[in-house]
Design a protein around this motif. Structure first.
Motif, PDB file in Angstrom:
ATOM      1  N   ARG A 171       0.866  -1.161   0.000  1.00  0.00           N
ATOM      2  CA  ARG A 171       0.000   0.000   0.000  1.00  0.00           C
ATOM      3  C   ARG A 171       0.902   1.210   0.000  1.00  0.00           C
ATOM      4  O   ARG A 171       1.721   1.388   0.894  1.00  0.00           O
ATOM      5  CB  ARG A 171      -0.868  -0.028   1.250  1.00  0.00           C
ATOM      6  N   ASN A 172       0.740   2.046  -0.996  1.00  0.00           N
ATOM      7  CA  ASN A 172       1.593   3.232  -1.072  1.00  0.00           C
ATOM      8  C   ASN A 172       1.094   4.321  -0.146  1.00  0.00           C
ATOM      9  O   ASN A 172      -0.089   4.626  -0.126  1.00  0.00           O
ATOM     10  CB  ASN A 172       1.631   3.764  -2.500  1.00  0.00           C
ATOM     11  N   GLN A 173       1.984   4.847   0.630  1.00  0.00           N
ATOM     12  CA  GLN A 173       1.686   6.014   1.458  1.00  0.00           C
ATOM     13  C   GLN A 173       2.363   7.178   0.773  1.00  0.00           C
ATOM     14  O   GLN A 173       3.574   7.333   0.882  1.00  0.00           O
ATOM     15  CB  GLN A 173       2.292   5.819   2.856  1.00  0.00           C
ATOM     16  N   TRP A 174       1.576   7.984   0.074  1.00  0.00           N
ATOM     17  CA  TRP A 174       2.202   9.063  -0.691  1.00  0.00           C
ATOM     18  C   TRP A 174       2.543  10.233   0.213  1.00  0.00           C
ATOM     19  O   TRP A 174       1.784  10.577   1.105  1.00  0.00           O
ATOM     20  CB  TRP A 174       1.277   9.502  -1.826  1.00  0.00           C
TER      21      TRP A 174
ATOM     22  N   ASP B  80       2.792  -1.173   4.210  1.00  0.00           N
ATOM     23  CA  ASP B  80       2.827   0.225   3.789  1.00  0.00           C
ATOM     24  C   ASP B  80       4.209   0.574   3.287  1.00  0.00           C
ATOM     25  O   ASP B  80       5.202   0.141   3.850  1.00  0.00           O
ATOM     26  CB  ASP B  80       2.512   1.137   4.985  1.00  0.00           C
ATOM     27  N   GLN B  81       4.247   1.345   2.247  1.00  0.00           N
ATOM     28  CA  GLN B  81       5.545   1.887   1.866  1.00  0.00           C
ATOM     29  C   GLN B  81       5.412   3.368   1.553  1.00  0.00           C
ATOM     30  O   GLN B  81       4.478   3.794   0.888  1.00  0.00           O
ATOM     31  CB  GLN B  81       6.160   1.118   0.697  1.00  0.00           C
ATOM     32  N   LEU B  82       6.352   4.106   2.102  1.00  0.00           N
ATOM     33  CA  LEU B  82       6.311   5.556   1.919  1.00  0.00           C
ATOM     34  C   LEU B  82       6.908   5.905   0.572  1.00  0.00           C
ATOM     35  O   LEU B  82       7.958   5.402   0.201  1.00  0.00           O
ATOM     36  CB  LEU B  82       7.117   6.238   3.030  1.00  0.00           C
ATOM     37  N   ARG B  83       6.206   6.746  -0.146  1.00  0.00           N
ATOM     38  CA  ARG B  83       6.747   7.167  -1.445  1.00  0.00           C
ATOM     39  C   ARG B  83       6.524   8.659  -1.624  1.00  0.00           C
ATOM     40  O   ARG B  83       5.461   9.179  -1.296  1.00  0.00           O
ATOM     41  CB  ARG B  83       6.062   6.402  -2.572  1.00  0.00           C
ATOM     42  N   VAL B 122      -2.350   7.949  -9.286  1.00  0.00           N
ATOM     43  CA  VAL B 122      -1.581   8.053  -8.040  1.00  0.00           C
ATOM     44  C   VAL B 122      -2.297   8.968  -7.060  1.00  0.00           C
ATOM     45  O   VAL B 122      -2.450   8.659  -5.882  1.00  0.00           O
ATOM     46  CB  VAL B 122      -0.154   8.568  -8.330  1.00  0.00           C
ATOM     47  N   LEU B 123      -2.785  10.099  -7.560  1.00  0.00           N
ATOM     48  CA  LEU B 123      -3.442  11.067  -6.685  1.00  0.00           C
ATOM     49  C   LEU B 123      -4.748  10.520  -6.132  1.00  0.00           C
ATOM     50  O   LEU B 123      -5.124  10.795  -4.989  1.00  0.00           O
ATOM     51  CB  LEU B 123      -3.688  12.376  -7.453  1.00  0.00           C
ATOM     52  N   MET B 124      -5.417   9.704  -6.950  1.00  0.00           N
ATOM     53  CA  MET B 124      -6.663   9.115  -6.468  1.00  0.00           C
ATOM     54  C   MET B 124      -6.358   8.005  -5.466  1.00  0.00           C
ATOM     55  O   MET B 124      -7.038   7.865  -4.460  1.00  0.00           O
ATOM     56  CB  MET B 124      -7.495   8.628  -7.645  1.00  0.00           C
ATOM     57  N   GLU B 125      -5.257   7.251  -5.744  1.00  0.00           N
ATOM     58  CA  GLU B 125      -4.850   6.205  -4.808  1.00  0.00           C
ATOM     59  C   GLU B 125      -4.490   6.834  -3.455  1.00  0.00           C
ATOM     60  O   GLU B 125      -4.799   6.272  -2.399  1.00  0.00           O
ATOM     61  CB  GLU B 125      -3.646   5.442  -5.367  1.00  0.00           C
ATOM     62  N   ALA B 126      -3.833   7.977  -3.514  1.00  0.00           N
ATOM     63  CA  ALA B 126      -3.456   8.659  -2.278  1.00  0.00           C
ATOM     64  C   ALA B 126      -4.696   9.174  -1.537  1.00  0.00           C
ATOM     65  O   ALA B 126      -4.618   9.532  -0.369  1.00  0.00           O
ATOM     66  CB  ALA B 126      -2.511   9.812  -2.590  1.00  0.00           C
ATOM     67  N   GLY B 127      -5.821   9.219  -2.236  1.00  0.00           N
ATOM     68  CA  GLY B 127      -7.050   9.644  -1.589  1.00  0.00           C
ATOM     69  C   GLY B 127      -7.225  11.154  -1.569  1.00  0.00           C
ATOM     70  O   GLY B 127      -8.040  11.680  -0.817  1.00  0.00           O
ATOM     71  N   TRP B 128      -6.459  11.858  -2.392  1.00  0.00           N
ATOM     72  CA  TRP B 128      -6.509  13.323  -2.362  1.00  0.00           C
ATOM     73  C   TRP B 128      -7.374  13.901  -3.481  1.00  0.00           C
ATOM     74  O   TRP B 128      -7.750  15.061  -3.439  1.00  0.00           O
ATOM     75  CB  TRP B 128      -5.086  13.895  -2.460  1.00  0.00           C
TER      76      TRP B 128
END
Lengths: 279, 214, 214
Positions: A171-174, B80-83, B122-128
């Motif tokens: 799960r990516n944490q942007w 979780d991985q921080l990107r 990506v932006l939608m995945e981030a929920g923003w």
């Protein structure tokens, strides 16, 4: 081509290589068929040797003794006889087999010479080294066969046919913060703004004013003066740079006009100016 | 398990089902094992495995091993991985925030660069960012807007909290590039004598540009 | 099996290994199970499965279930036939396994013949051999070693498990010819000294022997 020792049958050789642990799957590729005629069999075998050392190993095995106690002289004879037969049958023999045959013939003659006429390294040493090499190859040949005869995955033992699979869902944490956001917007707006070139106003000293200034200051003294002392003291650093450049050109100009002389004691050293005394 | 070791037929059935690539019928198992009757073996295996991490199950006359249902969650682990958001994605996010709702074409017009679909994903995945409907113009393009999570993440009460262009300028965020360049040269001049730091800053620029294209 | 049902951790480890598509290290299993210590669970599973049609095995620190070797004849199918390894490839594989890491030149020194690139390719394609770096000698030759898949495929717990490894080592058959030759010369020299020393006691020995035989 008489008898077993000179004409080993391919099938025989295979079983010797594999030893006790032979299983059908471990057979070597492309072993000669036993139905082949004699000359064919020999030819095919030559194709199948993995080099002269391989042939020597096989001949050595035929002595049916521990590889440590093989008779090198007998081995040499067998090898040479083998190659001679192949030559007699006009078979194509790779060069390295012939080189080995020649070397073995040399080794044999050296081994038969009286001891005191021997060179260094001694033929005994050469023979021993050859024996060690054969033993090493033999050891690896056996090790390979034993390896292939183990319970192998996909042949003797089987992994699960249809594993569900373990999944790691990443799960990516942007990451992005307020500053990066507004800065990015600013950059976009800037990039897309109509480009207006503004020539920034910079403090400069023109060449004319520099010439005026330098000649005025030269008038004060007859001594050598360093160029930098001509610069305005409390100026903005950018004006200083400009003044240095124009004063230098002014100095050159004054020298050209015969009004000043210039001296520099070292490369990149300070420049000194002096008024030329009126003749 | 160790107390009562299974008989040979049971072992064979067990191995057979384990290695099979698909569920097997009783007949298929029999065929593998010289037509032996495997009914009892299957029953006893099913019982032996009933309380284990693996169960033997029958589905529509076909038998198979499978992970015990209560352990299924172990097979999918989340991590979780921080990107860091790429520069392109940050720009798109900023444009959506300042101009919402916007279509992709509008975003591209503002950025002056094509925007890949992946960036919006990506932006939608981030929920923003969310799809906020379609614009009622020819082609009915999808329009995008920010989400409440966007406000929370960036510590904003509302979109009106985003600084205006004038404020950005005042804060030095919109300094003209020319001036920035001058400043850089100035710094170089002072640093030049004692360090090679200028080399680093020269390298940094192309790298940033590369970021943008990603 | 039904009498003593395994505990939850053991069941979880069991399920994990069953579901996995490839052998797992202890650490990988732990990671799936919330960093639990799985050492005991693995040991008890290995014992529980020892006499079944499926066994739990460790191959180079990685664990997997596989069918019991004695059932091979029941499970082998035509399509499972492995591609035969050529004689050259078998030999090269053995040399790499018993000598690793080795350079191509070292392999050729043992075989007394040039090794075609294809032979190494076959072994690398099978996943049994990998490039393990370069040797820090002139020319920096590439060196080769075996992989974890090699251990898995050939049913080896570790490299120490290679058939006959200890004997080959003891017999010096894994040492280069030069070293072996020098060792032999040294042995001869010491033996010669010993026999010189024995010359003095030559008279005594037959007497002792006679005693013994009496």
């Amino acid at each position: 081509m008489t008898g077993e020792s000179q004409h080993p049958a391919a099938g025989h050789r295979e079983s010797e290589d594999l030893g006790k642990e032979t299983s059908t799957d471990t057979a070597w590729e492309g072993v000669a068929a036993s139905s082949a005629s004699e000359s064919d069999a020999l030819y095919i075998e030559l194709e199948n040797w993995e080099g002269p050392l391989d042939l020597l190993l096989d001949l050595a095995r035929r002595q049916k003794v521990d590889l440590k106690s093989i008779s090198i002289l007998a081995l040499v004879d067998q090898y040479i006889a083998y190659i001679e037969q192949a030559e007699a049958l006009k078979l194509e023999i790779a060069a390295d087999y012939l080189v080995m045959a020649a070397w073995l013939a040399y080794l044999k003659s050296a081994l038969l010479l009286p001891k005191d006429e021997q060179e260094d390294p001694s033929p005994e040493e050469l023979a021993l080294r050859l024996q060690l090499r054969i033993a090493r190859l033999g050891a690896m040949r056996e090790a390979g066969a034993r390896l292939l005869a183990r319970d192998r995955l996909g042949r003797d033992v089987f992994a699960r046919g249809a594993p569900e699979g373990l999944r790691v869902l990443k799960r990516n944490q942007w990451q992005c913060n307020w500053y990066q956001l507004v800065h990015a917007y600013g950059q976009v707006k800037l990039r897309m703004e109509p480009v207006v070139h503004m020539v920034a106003e910079r403090p400069v000293m023109t060449l004319d004013s520099a010439i005026e200034r330098v000649s005025a200051m030269l008038g004060v003294s007859l001594d050598w003066m360093e160029l930098r002392t001509f610069l305005p003291v409390n100026a903005d650093p950018r004006l200083k740079k400009s003044a240095l450049a124009s004063s230098f050109v002014a100095a050159l100009e004054l020298a050209k006009r015969g009004k000043a002389e210039i001296r520099q004691d070292a490369i990149f050293g300070p420049l000194h100016l002096r008024r030329v005394k009126a003749a | 398990m160790s107390e009562s070791s299974p008989d040979d037929l049971t072992r064979a059935v067990e191995a057979c089902l384990f290695a099979a690539e698909e569920p097997l019928t009783r007949e298929q198992i029999s065929a593998h094992l010289g037509e032996a009757d495997v009914k009892d073996a299957l029953a006893s295996l099913q019982e032996q495995y009933a309380k284990r991490g693996i169960n033997l199950v029958e589905r529509g006359k076909r038998w198979q091993f499978q992970t015990a249902p209560d352990l299924a969650h172990l097979l999918r682990r989340e991590k979780d991985q921080l990107r860091r958001l790429s520069r392109a994605a940050t720009e798109v996010l900023a444009i959506i925030a300042y101009h919402e709702p916007v279509s992709r074409a509008e975003i591209e017009a503002i950025r002056g660069v094509q925007t890949s679909g992946g960036t919006l994903d990506v932006l939608m995945e981030a929920g923003w960012v969310r799809v906020a409907g379609r614009r009622e113009v020819p082609g009915r393009p999808v329009i995008y807007a920010t989400t409440p999570e966007f406000l929370t993440h960036f510590g904003l009460d509302s979109r009106k909290d985003l600084p205006g262009l004038a404020e950005l300028k005042a804060a030095g965020l919109l300094d003209p590039v020319d001036d920035a360049y001058e400043d850089l040269m100035e710094q170089k001049a002072t640093k030049a004598e004692d360090s090679d730091a200028q080399d680093d800053s020269e390298v940094a620029e192309p790298l940033e540009n590369r970021d943008e294209s990603a």
